[in-house]
Scaffold this motif. Structure first.
Motif, PDB file in Angstrom:
ATOM      1  N   SER A 152     -32.025 -43.682  -4.527  1.00 21.14           N
ATOM      2  CA  SER A 152     -31.974 -42.353  -3.906  1.00 21.14           C
ATOM      3  C   SER A 152     -33.346 -41.742  -3.683  1.00 21.14           C
ATOM      4  CB  SER A 152     -31.146 -41.401  -4.772  1.00 21.14           C
ATOM      5  OG  SER A 152     -31.772 -41.172  -6.023  1.00 21.14           O
ATOM      6  N   THR A 153     -34.349 -42.263  -4.365  1.00 20.68           N
ATOM      7  CA  THR A 153     -35.697 -41.690  -4.247  1.00 20.68           C
ATOM      8  C   THR A 153     -36.202 -41.643  -2.806  1.00 20.68           C
ATOM      9  OG1 THR A 153     -36.321 -42.304  -6.497  1.00 20.68           O
ATOM     10  CG2 THR A 153     -38.105 -41.977  -4.931  1.00 20.68           C
ATOM     11  N   PRO A 154     -36.136 -42.734  -2.037  1.00 21.06           N
ATOM     12  CA  PRO A 154     -36.621 -42.670  -0.650  1.00 21.06           C
ATOM     13  C   PRO A 154     -35.863 -41.653   0.200  1.00 21.06           C
ATOM     14  CG  PRO A 154     -36.328 -44.946  -1.348  1.00 21.06           C
ATOM     15  CD  PRO A 154     -35.692 -44.087  -2.395  1.00 21.06           C
ATOM     16  N   ASN A 162     -42.646 -49.942 -10.196  1.00 22.40           N
ATOM     17  CA  ASN A 162     -43.259 -48.816 -10.890  1.00 22.40           C
ATOM     18  C   ASN A 162     -44.277 -48.103 -10.017  1.00 22.40           C
ATOM     19  OD1 ASN A 162     -41.754 -49.606 -13.050  1.00 22.40           O
ATOM     20  ND2 ASN A 162     -43.439 -50.505 -14.205  1.00 22.40           N
ATOM     21  N   LYS A 163     -45.141 -48.884  -9.357  1.00 23.01           N
ATOM     22  CA  LYS A 163     -46.197 -48.289  -8.533  1.00 23.01           C
ATOM     23  C   LYS A 163     -45.620 -47.522  -7.355  1.00 23.01           C
ATOM     24  CE  LYS A 163     -49.626 -49.991 -10.922  1.00 23.01           C
ATOM     25  NZ  LYS A 163     -50.499 -49.104 -11.729  1.00 23.01           N
ATOM     26  N   THR A 164     -44.619 -48.082  -6.706  1.00 24.97           N
ATOM     27  CA  THR A 164     -44.056 -47.409  -5.537  1.00 24.97           C
ATOM     28  C   THR A 164     -43.267 -46.176  -5.938  1.00 24.97           C
ATOM     29  OG1 THR A 164     -42.194 -48.966  -5.629  1.00 24.97           O
ATOM     30  CG2 THR A 164     -43.957 -49.465  -4.090  1.00 24.97           C
ATOM     31  N   LEU A 165     -42.623 -46.219  -7.106  1.00 27.68           N
ATOM     32  CA  LEU A 165     -41.931 -45.025  -7.596  1.00 27.68           C
ATOM     33  C   LEU A 165     -42.912 -43.889  -7.815  1.00 27.68           C
ATOM     34  CD1 LEU A 165     -39.291 -46.320 -10.166  1.00 27.68           C
ATOM     35  CD2 LEU A 165     -38.834 -44.905  -8.172  1.00 27.68           C
ATOM     36  N   ILE A 223     -41.872 -43.895   4.475  1.00 29.05           N
ATOM     37  CA  ILE A 223     -40.985 -45.003   4.837  1.00 29.05           C
ATOM     38  C   ILE A 223     -41.572 -46.339   4.389  1.00 29.05           C
ATOM     39  CG2 ILE A 223     -40.002 -46.279   6.783  1.00 29.05           C
ATOM     40  CD1 ILE A 223     -39.698 -43.589   8.220  1.00 29.05           C
ATOM     41  N   SER A 224     -42.873 -46.518   4.584  1.00 27.55           N
ATOM     42  CA  SER A 224     -43.514 -47.773   4.181  1.00 27.55           C
ATOM     43  C   SER A 224     -43.413 -48.002   2.685  1.00 27.55           C
ATOM     44  CB  SER A 224     -44.997 -47.753   4.595  1.00 27.55           C
ATOM     45  OG  SER A 224     -45.129 -47.627   5.989  1.00 27.55           O
ATOM     46  N   ILE A 225     -43.695 -46.945   1.926  1.00 31.21           N
ATOM     47  CA  ILE A 225     -43.605 -47.055   0.466  1.00 31.21           C
ATOM     48  C   ILE A 225     -42.164 -47.324   0.042  1.00 31.21           C
ATOM     49  CG2 ILE A 225     -43.861 -45.774  -1.696  1.00 31.21           C
ATOM     50  CD1 ILE A 225     -46.225 -44.314  -0.416  1.00 31.21           C
ATOM     51  N   SER A 226     -41.213 -46.677   0.714  1.00 30.11           N
ATOM     52  CA  SER A 226     -39.800 -46.846   0.371  1.00 30.11           C
ATOM     53  C   SER A 226     -39.328 -48.270   0.647  1.00 30.11           C
ATOM     54  CB  SER A 226     -38.948 -45.845   1.156  1.00 30.11           C
ATOM     55  OG  SER A 226     -39.312 -44.518   0.848  1.00 30.11           O
ATOM     56  N   SER A 251     -45.818 -43.468  -6.386  1.00 35.57           N
ATOM     57  CA  SER A 251     -46.333 -43.015  -5.090  1.00 35.57           C
ATOM     58  C   SER A 251     -45.345 -42.101  -4.382  1.00 35.57           C
ATOM     59  CB  SER A 251     -46.640 -44.229  -4.192  1.00 35.57           C
ATOM     60  OG  SER A 251     -47.593 -45.052  -4.811  1.00 35.57           O
ATOM     61  N   THR A 252     -44.059 -42.480  -4.415  1.00 36.52           N
ATOM     62  CA  THR A 252     -43.058 -41.669  -3.717  1.00 36.52           C
ATOM     63  C   THR A 252     -42.841 -40.342  -4.407  1.00 36.52           C
ATOM     64  OG1 THR A 252     -41.881 -43.756  -3.984  1.00 36.52           O
ATOM     65  CG2 THR A 252     -41.063 -42.294  -2.358  1.00 36.52           C
ATOM     66  N   ARG A 253     -42.790 -40.357  -5.733  1.00 38.26           N
ATOM     67  CA  ARG A 253     -42.559 -39.117  -6.470  1.00 38.26           C
ATOM     68  C   ARG A 253     -43.743 -38.160  -6.314  1.00 38.26           C
ATOM     69  NH1 ARG A 253     -37.214 -38.491  -8.060  1.00 38.26           N
ATOM     70  NH2 ARG A 253     -36.410 -40.533  -8.540  1.00 38.26           N
ATOM     71  N   CYS A 254     -44.961 -38.682  -6.380  1.00 35.39           N
ATOM     72  CA  CYS A 254     -46.132 -37.812  -6.297  1.00 35.39           C
ATOM     73  C   CYS A 254     -46.231 -37.133  -4.944  1.00 35.39           C
ATOM     74  CB  CYS A 254     -47.403 -38.621  -6.563  1.00 35.39           C
ATOM     75  SG  CYS A 254     -47.581 -39.105  -8.302  1.00 35.39           S
ATOM     76  N   SER A 255     -45.683 -37.746  -3.903  1.00 37.19           N
ATOM     77  CA  SER A 255     -45.742 -37.139  -2.585  1.00 37.19           C
ATOM     78  C   SER A 255     -44.894 -35.882  -2.501  1.00 37.19           C
ATOM     79  CB  SER A 255     -45.295 -38.146  -1.516  1.00 37.19           C
ATOM     80  OG  SER A 255     -43.940 -38.486  -1.719  1.00 37.19           O
ATOM     81  N   THR A 256     -43.984 -35.687  -3.441  1.00 39.70           N
ATOM     82  CA  THR A 256     -43.125 -34.490  -3.428  1.00 39.70           C
ATOM     83  C   THR A 256     -43.209 -33.713  -4.742  1.00 39.70           C
ATOM     84  OG1 THR A 256     -41.249 -35.756  -4.239  1.00 39.70           O
ATOM     85  CG2 THR A 256     -41.467 -35.544  -1.866  1.00 39.70           C
ATOM     86  N   ALA A 257     -44.257 -34.009  -5.533  1.00 41.71           N
ATOM     87  CA  ALA A 257     -44.363 -33.387  -6.859  1.00 41.71           C
ATOM     88  C   ALA A 257     -44.494 -31.882  -6.788  1.00 41.71           C
ATOM     89  CB  ALA A 257     -45.547 -33.985  -7.614  1.00 41.71           C
ATOM     90  N   ILE A 258     -45.016 -31.369  -5.665  1.00 39.38           N
ATOM     91  CA  ILE A 258     -45.222 -29.919  -5.549  1.00 39.38           C
ATOM     92  C   ILE A 258     -43.936 -29.196  -5.168  1.00 39.38           C
ATOM     93  CG2 ILE A 258     -47.640 -30.186  -4.918  1.00 39.38           C
ATOM     94  CD1 ILE A 258     -46.841 -29.704  -2.017  1.00 39.38           C
ATOM     95  N   ILE A 259     -42.899 -29.928  -4.875  1.00 43.91           N
ATOM     96  CA  ILE A 259     -41.647 -29.308  -4.453  1.00 43.91           C
ATOM     97  C   ILE A 259     -40.788 -29.026  -5.686  1.00 43.91           C
ATOM     98  CG2 ILE A 259     -39.687 -29.474  -2.912  1.00 43.91           C
ATOM     99  CD1 ILE A 259     -42.348 -29.604  -1.479  1.00 43.91           C
ATOM    100  N   ILE A 260     -40.840 -27.791  -6.165  1.00 45.19           N
ATOM    101  CA  ILE A 260     -40.121 -27.415  -7.376  1.00 45.19           C
ATOM    102  C   ILE A 260     -38.609 -27.532  -7.173  1.00 45.19           C
ATOM    103  CG2 ILE A 260     -39.726 -25.581  -9.056  1.00 45.19           C
ATOM    104  CD1 ILE A 260     -42.541 -26.763  -9.043  1.00 45.19           C
ATOM    105  N   ALA A 261     -38.164 -27.233  -5.986  1.00 49.95           N
ATOM    106  CA  ALA A 261     -36.730 -27.292  -5.714  1.00 49.95           C
ATOM    107  C   ALA A 261     -36.185 -28.697  -5.934  1.00 49.95           C
ATOM    108  CB  ALA A 261     -36.455 -26.843  -4.288  1.00 49.95           C
ATOM    109  N   TYR A 262     -36.959 -29.681  -5.529  1.00 50.05           N
ATOM    110  CA  TYR A 262     -36.531 -31.067  -5.700  1.00 50.05           C
ATOM    111  C   TYR A 262     -36.344 -31.407  -7.175  1.00 50.05           C
ATOM    112  CZ  TYR A 262     -36.935 -36.042  -6.449  1.00 50.05           C
ATOM    113  OH  TYR A 262     -36.741 -37.298  -6.911  1.00 50.05           O
TER     114      TYR A 262
END
Length: 281
Positions: free
Chosen positions: A104-106, A18-21, A143-146, A23-34
């Motif tokens: 697929s998240t990483p 849960n925590k790593t998910l 990569i580390s979080i993934s 962290s990974t999602r928040c790193s790209t939260a500003i990307i609307i296209a994603y």
């Protein structure tokens, strides 16, 4: 390793996922296209497999569509940021799509980062993330979080009951789950659960359900276990014998049908009770 230690590791690995998910999602939260692509894929998969309709019964077609779209949107959002295990149920995202999302998240995050860094300078990157990080450091963090996420998921699968591992790869749809549960049910009481589900999901076995109902009605009508709740669940058009339908409803069928046409499934029982009270008076 004692059982207590295994349980602790099991819970810890799930929470780590849960925590790593997050962290990974928040790193790209500003990307609307994603976000658009991610949710678009989910809807395409659901529609192409005939699995968009949710199990909650809604009589109105437009209402059913709206409820299904919003529920899928909510379930996907919760899955993305928490990895909630229940969402691998066929009524929700399904086992295979659940695992696909985790794995697929990483990959998606790395791709989005590469696209993002292509369009900004090093100075802009530093300003955006609020520090003097280089693109290499950004990639290193992702990569580390993934790796941590994949290790947590692997540990989680290793420690869980082996009989449940197949649920993470299941391709079963909500409709297939309903049909399987009906056919595998050992008692009539268990089979009645199919009538609580949105009818669209069990439409392929509608005639099978009709045969089951009409083959047991005589026995049910004389049984005390045939409660008002169960009577209300049975659709009028699945009862072949008008006389038995009158026995089930205990009132004028045409009058009751007119009332039922304007009611939601949750209000049918109340309508039955009201009509019966009027008949007795």
């Amino acid at each position: 390793m004692c059982r207590h230690h295994v349980q602790v590791l099991y819970i810890a690995s799930h929470r780590l996922i849960n925590k790593t998910l997050v962290s990974t999602r928040c790193s790209t939260a500003i990307i609307i296209a994603y976000i658009c692509i991610d949710f678009g894929i989910m809807y395409v998969v659901k529609i192409s497999r005939g699995d968009l309709t949710y199990c909650f019964p809604v009589e109105n077609k437009i209402g059913r569509l709206v409820v299904s779209i919003l529920e899928r949107l909510g379930a996907k959002t919760v899955l993305d940021f928490t990895g909630m295990l229940y969402l691998r149920h066929p009524f929700e995202m399904g086992g295979a799509y659940f695992s696909f999302t985790l794995l697929s998240t990483p990959v998606v995050c790395l791709y989005i980062c590469s696209r993002y860094l292509d369009y900004v300078s090093d100075e802009e990157v530093k300003a955006e993330i609020g520090g003097s990080f280089t693109p290499e450091q950004v990639y290193g963090s992702i990569i580390s979080i993934s790796v941590l996420q994949m290790a947590s998921f692997g540990l989680f699968l290793h420690l869980m009951n082996p009989s449940f591992r197949s649920t993470f790869l299941s391709l079963r749809t909500g409709s297939q789950e309903v049909i399987l549960n009906f056919r595998n049910a050992k008692t009539d009481h268990a089979k009645f659960n199919v009538l609580k589900i949105e009818e669209t999901l069990w439409k392929p076995i509608r005639e099978e359900v009709r045969s089951w109902i009409n083959g047991n009605l005589t026995e049910w009508i004389g049984s005390e276990s045939f409660s008002a709740n169960k009577r209300a669940l049975i659709p009028d058009d699945l009862v072949d014998d008008p006389a038995q339908l009158i026995q089930i409803r205990g009132v004028d069928v045409e009058k009751l049908q007119r009332r039922r046409s304007s009611l939601k499934p949750s209000a049918i029982l109340a309508a039955n009770n009201e009509a019966e009270a009027e008949a007795e008076s």
